[in-house]
Design an enzyme around this catalytic site. Structure first.
Site, PDB file in Angstrom:
ATOM      1  N   HIS A  78       0.846  -1.147   0.006  1.00 27.18           N
ATOM      2  CA  HIS A  78       0.000  -0.030   0.107  1.00 27.18           C
ATOM      3  C   HIS A  78       0.973   1.324  -0.029  1.00 27.18           C
ATOM      4  CE1 HIS A  78      -3.432  -2.494   2.171  1.00 27.18           C
ATOM      5  NE2 HIS A  78      -3.025  -3.012   0.855  1.00 27.18           N
ATOM      6  N   HIS A 235      -9.165  -2.535  -5.042  1.00 28.53           N
ATOM      7  CA  HIS A 235      -8.176  -2.873  -4.111  1.00 28.53           C
ATOM      8  C   HIS A 235      -7.192  -3.757  -4.682  1.00 28.53           C
ATOM      9  CE1 HIS A 235      -5.813  -2.925  -0.468  1.00 28.53           C
ATOM     10  NE2 HIS A 235      -5.568  -4.175  -0.511  1.00 28.53           N
ATOM     11  N   HIS A 262      -0.163 -10.865  -4.932  1.00 29.09           N
ATOM     12  CA  HIS A 262       0.965 -10.422  -4.744  1.00 29.09           C
ATOM     13  C   HIS A 262       2.172 -11.376  -5.508  1.00 29.09           C
ATOM     14  CE1 HIS A 262      -0.656  -7.405  -2.049  1.00 29.09           C
ATOM     15  NE2 HIS A 262      -0.994  -8.516  -1.358  1.00 29.09           N
TER      16      HIS A 262
END
Length: 306
Positions: A78, A235, A262
């Site tokens: 983030h 997101h 990820h």
């Protein structure tokens, strides 16, 4: 030209997975330095960890960087997305422990802090990585792909059995302030059915209904519900931008993610840099620089939740 912060900014919170208090400061850095992390609780050179794709040690549910001395910092995605989305090319991130604070589960507070501190123009041009040939990786039903495009584009698809999420798709051109306006306030999310299993495995120990969106079937358990009807796919795009920022320079190309997370995005960067002829490094003139994430960003574009 490259940018760094005009002044340092600090954030205090708790790590999402470790559940420990965390304090982080983002400090200015010189042109060409890139993004580095420094663990304040570790002595000497071992405390420094470059924010780079080959430093990723794949772990469940977050992006963790680890240097040759075994010193790591987790849940960097983030913060990396906020730096990339605000057009920060050089910074030193000091952290007093092993995990970046989750704050509200999005990148909005990082964006607000970075923009409040202001950016400083440096005396060196931006270098970008231009995708010149398609590169694709797969993991089961998940796929991630990079292909040539004039600027960074993102195309993402997810599909969850919980009805409140279901199948979602979104496509964005990540020019100028698009990240800040469209993605930065979208929070991490999880299925209520997975919470107990995550905690038994030492994950999500700092997670609450205030810093994550928890869904259960056709219900959102977190107070206030969703910030956007498609907040989950937004997101996922936020995460992907943060993970792609570990390339070390802005990307000029189209990223396509299908059920991607990820690990597979890091696999994609590894495949990119291992494929001769798939990319080239270019010096950005004013026309290219004007189309990069963060170029021309205004405070009025920052979401009110930050």
């Amino acid at each position: 030209m490259q940018h760094t912060l005009r002044s340092s900014v600090e954030f205090v919170g708790v790590g999402l997975h470790g559940g420990q208090p965390a304090r982080v400061a983002i400090r200015p850095a010189a042109a060409g330095a890139g993004i580095w992390f420094r663990r304040l609780d570790v002595a000497g050179a071992a405390a420094h960890i470059p924010a780079r794709w080959d430093m990723v040690r794949q772990s469940p549910l977050c992006t963790r960087l680890e240097n040759a001395d075994g010193v790591s910092v987790a849940t960097v995605e983030h913060l990396m997305a906020a730096l990339a989305g605000c057009g920060v090319h050089n910074a030193l991130v000091e952290i007093d422990g092993p995990e970046i604070p989750i704050l509200d589960g999005s990148a909005a507070q990082f964006v607000r802090g970075i923009m409040a501190g202001g950016l400083r123009r440096l005396g060196a041009p931006i270098e970008a990585i231009e995708i010149t040939a398609p590169v694709e990786v797969r993991r089961g039903a998940a796929c991630a792909r990079l292909e040539p495009a004039e600027l960074l584009q993102m195309d993402f698809h997810i599909d969850f059995e919980d009805a409140v999420i279901g199948a979602q798709s979104k496509r964005l051109t990540m020019a100028n302030g698009t990240f800040v306006r469209e993605l930065s306030d979208s929070r991490t999310f999880c299925r209520n059915a997975d919470v107990e299993a995550m905690r038994k495995n030492g994950l999500a120990l700092g997670g609450t209904l205030e810093n994550a969106v928890v869904v259960d079937g056709d219900h959102v358990l977190s107070p206030g519900g969703l910030r956007h009807a498609d907040e989950p796919v937004r997101h996922k795009m936020l995460d992907a931008l943060g993970d792609l920022a570990l390339a070390g320079a802005p990307l000029l190309g189209r990223y396509i993610g299908v059920r991607a997370g990820h690990a597979i995005t890091n696999d994609l960067l590894r495949a990119l840099f291992a494929t001769p002829g798939a990319y080239r490094r270019v010096t950005c003139g004013p026309d290219i620089a004007a189309r990069l994430p963060g170029a021309g960003l205004r405070d009025s574009e920052i979401p009110a939740v930050a």
